[in-house]
Design an enzyme around this catalytic site. Structure first.
Site, short mmCIF file in Angstrom:
data_model
loop_
_atom_site.label_atom_id
_atom_site.label_comp_id
_atom_site.label_asym_id
_atom_site.label_seq_id
_atom_site.Cartn_x
_atom_site.Cartn_y
_atom_site.Cartn_z
N ALA A 196 -7.46 -2.52 -8.27
CA ALA A 196 -6.32 -1.61 -8.10
C ALA A 196 -5.08 -2.38 -7.67
O ALA A 196 -3.98 -2.13 -8.16
CB ALA A 196 -6.66 -0.53 -7.08
N TYR A 197 -5.26 -3.33 -6.76
CA TYR A 197 -4.15 -4.16 -6.31
C TYR A 197 -3.56 -4.94 -7.47
O TYR A 197 -2.34 -5.00 -7.65
CB TYR A 197 -4.64 -5.10 -5.21
CG TYR A 197 -3.62 -6.11 -4.75
CD1 TYR A 197 -2.64 -5.77 -3.82
CD2 TYR A 197 -3.65 -7.41 -5.23
CE1 TYR A 197 -1.70 -6.70 -3.38
CE2 TYR A 197 -2.73 -8.35 -4.80
CZ TYR A 197 -1.76 -7.99 -3.89
OH TYR A 197 -0.83 -8.92 -3.46
#
Length: 218
Positions: free
Chosen positions: A168-169
């Site tokens: 996600a990052y």
């Protein structure tokens, strides 16, 4: 007097986080310190009021500047545009304008493999980083254009190459690099400089003052 005396910078994610050894471990706070040393007044945002107040008290005591802490959390399911507009309004009402925007804030559920990532964890990264940068650049643009100011956004190698446990990052950083920043630059490059920066804790402590000297010397 520093070269940013009389200027105002909004820095997202700039609360004073403390590591187990008692030292400060917040990139945002390190950035705020670099700007404070050059005389800038600061608007610092974050989710934790206590950390923001601690940052305000220490920065004002050490550097004789003014700091406005504003609690602000860009997240799923809320009126994020109103949240950011409130930060910008308070900044302008307090200091009269904005010369620098630093989009530093980024939360994520690191260490969680893709197969185990929840939608909530994915949203956490996208909203706190990607969407926050979009909303802040949009809201600050009229004031930055007027002051011929600068935007500083933060990149990461994870956005280019990926990293285990940071899907996600990495997605947030990749889209921030490619979509938000490039579109914004294409639209406003003649009136507003956009700076993209990748940092570590030591980089902030030692070299960020050089970076802002090059990027915000209007």
């Amino acid at each position: 007097m520093g070269f940013l005396t009389g200027k105002t910078a909004i820095i997202t994610g700039a609360g004073r986080a403390v590591l187990s050894d008692g030292s400060c471990g917040s990139i945002g706070y390190g950035i705020a310190t670099a700007f404070a040393k050059e005389g800038a007044n600061l608007v610092i945002t974050g989710r934790n009021v206590k950390k923001l107040e601690e940052a305000k008290n220490e920065l004002e005591a050490k550097y004789g500047i003014r700091v406005l802490p504003v609690q602000a959390d860009v997240c799923a399911g809320t009126d994020n545009e109103a949240t950011v507009q409130n930060v910008v309004k308070q900044a302008v009402d307090t200091f009269g304008g904005i010369q620098v925007l630093v989009n530093n804030a980024q939360a994520s559920a690191s260490g969680v493999p893709l197969a185990e990532h929840t939608t909530e964890q994915f949203d956490l990264a996208l909203y706190s980083g990607l969407y926050a940068a979009f909303y802040y650049m949009k809201a600050c643009y009229p004031y930055l254009a007027k002051s011929k100011g600068s935007v500083i956004n933060f990149a990461s190698g994870a956005g280019l190459f990926g990293n285990f446990g940071q899907c996600a990052y990495a997605a947030a950083k990749d889209e921030e690099n490619k979509t938000v920043i490039r579109t914004f630059v294409t639209s406003y490059i003649q009136t507003l400089p956009i700076n993209l920066c990748k940092v570590t804790f030591k980089y902030v402590e030692l070299n960020f003052r050089v970076f802002i000297a090059k990027g915000t010397g209007n």
